[in-house]
Design an enzyme around this catalytic site. Structure first.
Site, PDB file in Angstrom:
ATOM      1  N   ARG A 240      -3.581   8.328 -10.161  1.00 50.95           N
ATOM      2  CA  ARG A 240      -2.430   7.595  -9.886  1.00 50.95           C
ATOM      3  C   ARG A 240      -1.418   8.232  -9.515  1.00 50.95           C
ATOM      4  NH1 ARG A 240      -4.542   3.599  -9.245  1.00 50.95           N
ATOM      5  NH2 ARG A 240      -4.407   1.544 -10.127  1.00 50.95           N
TER       6      ARG A 240
ATOM      7  N   GLU B 170       4.073   4.469  -4.894  1.00 50.49           N
ATOM      8  CA  GLU B 170       3.225   3.347  -4.936  1.00 50.49           C
ATOM      9  C   GLU B 170       3.366   2.763  -6.272  1.00 50.49           C
ATOM     10  OE1 GLU B 170      -0.734   3.670  -2.632  1.00 50.49           O
ATOM     11  OE2 GLU B 170      -0.349   5.606  -3.724  1.00 50.49           O
TER      12      GLU B 170
ATOM     13  N   HIS C 261      -4.504   6.183   0.107  1.00 51.82           N
ATOM     14  CA  HIS C 261      -4.938   5.548  -0.682  1.00 51.82           C
ATOM     15  C   HIS C 261      -6.165   4.731  -0.365  1.00 51.82           C
ATOM     16  CE1 HIS C 261      -3.748   3.610  -5.030  1.00 51.82           C
ATOM     17  NE2 HIS C 261      -5.309   3.677  -4.680  1.00 51.82           N
TER      18      HIS C 261
END
EC number: 1.20.1.1
Length: 336
Positions: free
Chosen positions: A237, A266, A292
């Site tokens: 993340r 994001e 991603h």
């Protein structure tokens, strides 16, 4: 009359065929991300929503969509979705565990190799037309005889360690709860403190979820500990890492390189998130980035979408979903 399902991003045709007998479908079969306003407009009279990484569902969203019964996430990490708000409104929030584990671990190792061996610069050199044959250049760092530290030893961390067998690396990890001795011995893992992992690893692979405890865990203080030239890889993340601190460590030459598949911009649930990736970070030569794509293996994405669809179908049929992030009092357990 069939319940209405809003699908916010492109899905495979097989998934539309699976859902069609159960729902009236409103799809987005383009490569564009719908705005929040457009998703709200579509969902105001919808009973179900299939959601993806860029989407955010919070209390305001749910209040504007009073008929919503299920938000079926085609993803594993649901930190952009307000679990408590869904529960308070009686809306199931579902997710897809496990399927992203292997492709994410594979990509992490690929990024580590690519970063260590300067594949970005080497590829650009060949494409520039300057390559005229072998020269002693682009010397980098390999995994053989390197110390690899894995921060986080959940499913993805374990998959990384498993796939690093045979690479000739020394493996160490940090996790709040130690693995059992048998697993450590099988994978050749040694548990160390977080500070020691950063201070003694040639490669640092991140395998953490994003929560209040892990946001900006990798900060200036930790990065000040790394051995000169160490390489950091983030496939988990974006906000686990303080990107400004990473850039500073790169610019002063302490951090040898940074590879990432995920970015702070994001993480929509963060009100203070950056709205873009720092151009200076993008321009730094010792970086390697992917958009991603941790789960971007066709067979994997198809199965993720299928599982998300099945969760939605279960709820619309009056049953409990197979994989729920929250608990609601009604409905019978689903038959898996």
């Amino acid at each position: 009359m069939l319940p209405k399902l809003v699908i916010t991003h492109r899905v495979h045709d097989e998934i539309l065929q699976l859902l069609a007998p159960h729902c009236e479908l409103m799809t987005n079969q383009t490569d564009s991300t719908l705005t929040r306003e457009e998703i709200l407009r579509r969902c105001r009279d919808a009973q179900a929503m299939m959601a993806f990484m860029p989407d955010r569902v919070d209390a305001d969203f749910l209040q504007a969509c009073p008929e919503l019964r299920v938000v079926g996430c085609a993803l594993k990490g649901f930190d952009n979705f307000d679990v408590d708000a869904c529960t308070a409104r009686g809306v199931w929030l579902t997710f897809v565990p496990d399927l992203l584990t292997v492709p994410t671990a594979e990509l992490a190792i690929g990024l580590a190799v690519g970063l260590g061996r300067h594949l970005r610069a080497a590829d650009a050199f060949v494409r520039s037309g300057e390559f005229q044959g072998w020269q002693p250049q682009f010397y980098g760092t390999g995994l053989d005889n390197a110390t690899v530290g894995i921060l986080g030893m959940g499913a993805i961390g374990l998959a990384m360690a498993d796939r690093l067998q045979g690479w000739g690396a020394t493996l160490q990890y940090h996790e709040a709860k130690a693995l059992d001795t048998q697993t450590e011995q099988r994978l050749g893992l040694r548990q160390v403190a977080c500070s020691e992992l950063f201070a003694s690893s040639d490669f640092i692979l991140l395998a953490l979820p994003l929560n209040a405890d892990t946001q900006h865990l990798v900060n200036a203080e930790l990065l000040a500990l790394v051995r000169p030239g160490a390489l950091l890889v983030n496939p988990c993340r974006g906000s686990v890492v303080d990107e400004a601190a990473v850039l500073a460590a790169l610019e002063r030459g302490q951090l040898g390189g940074y590879a990432a598949d995920v970015f702070e911009m994001e993480d929509w649930a963060r009100a203070d998130r950056p709205r873009l990736i720092d151009p200076a970070l993008l321009a730094h030569p010792n970086t390697l980035f992917t958009p991603h794509i941790g789960s971007a293996v066709r067979a994997v994405r198809l199965e993720i979408e299928r599982c998300a669809a099945q969760n939605i179908i279960q709820v619309l049929a009056g049953a409990r979903p197979i994989n729920a992030a929250n608990r609601l009092p009604k409905a019978e357990p689903a038959a898996c």
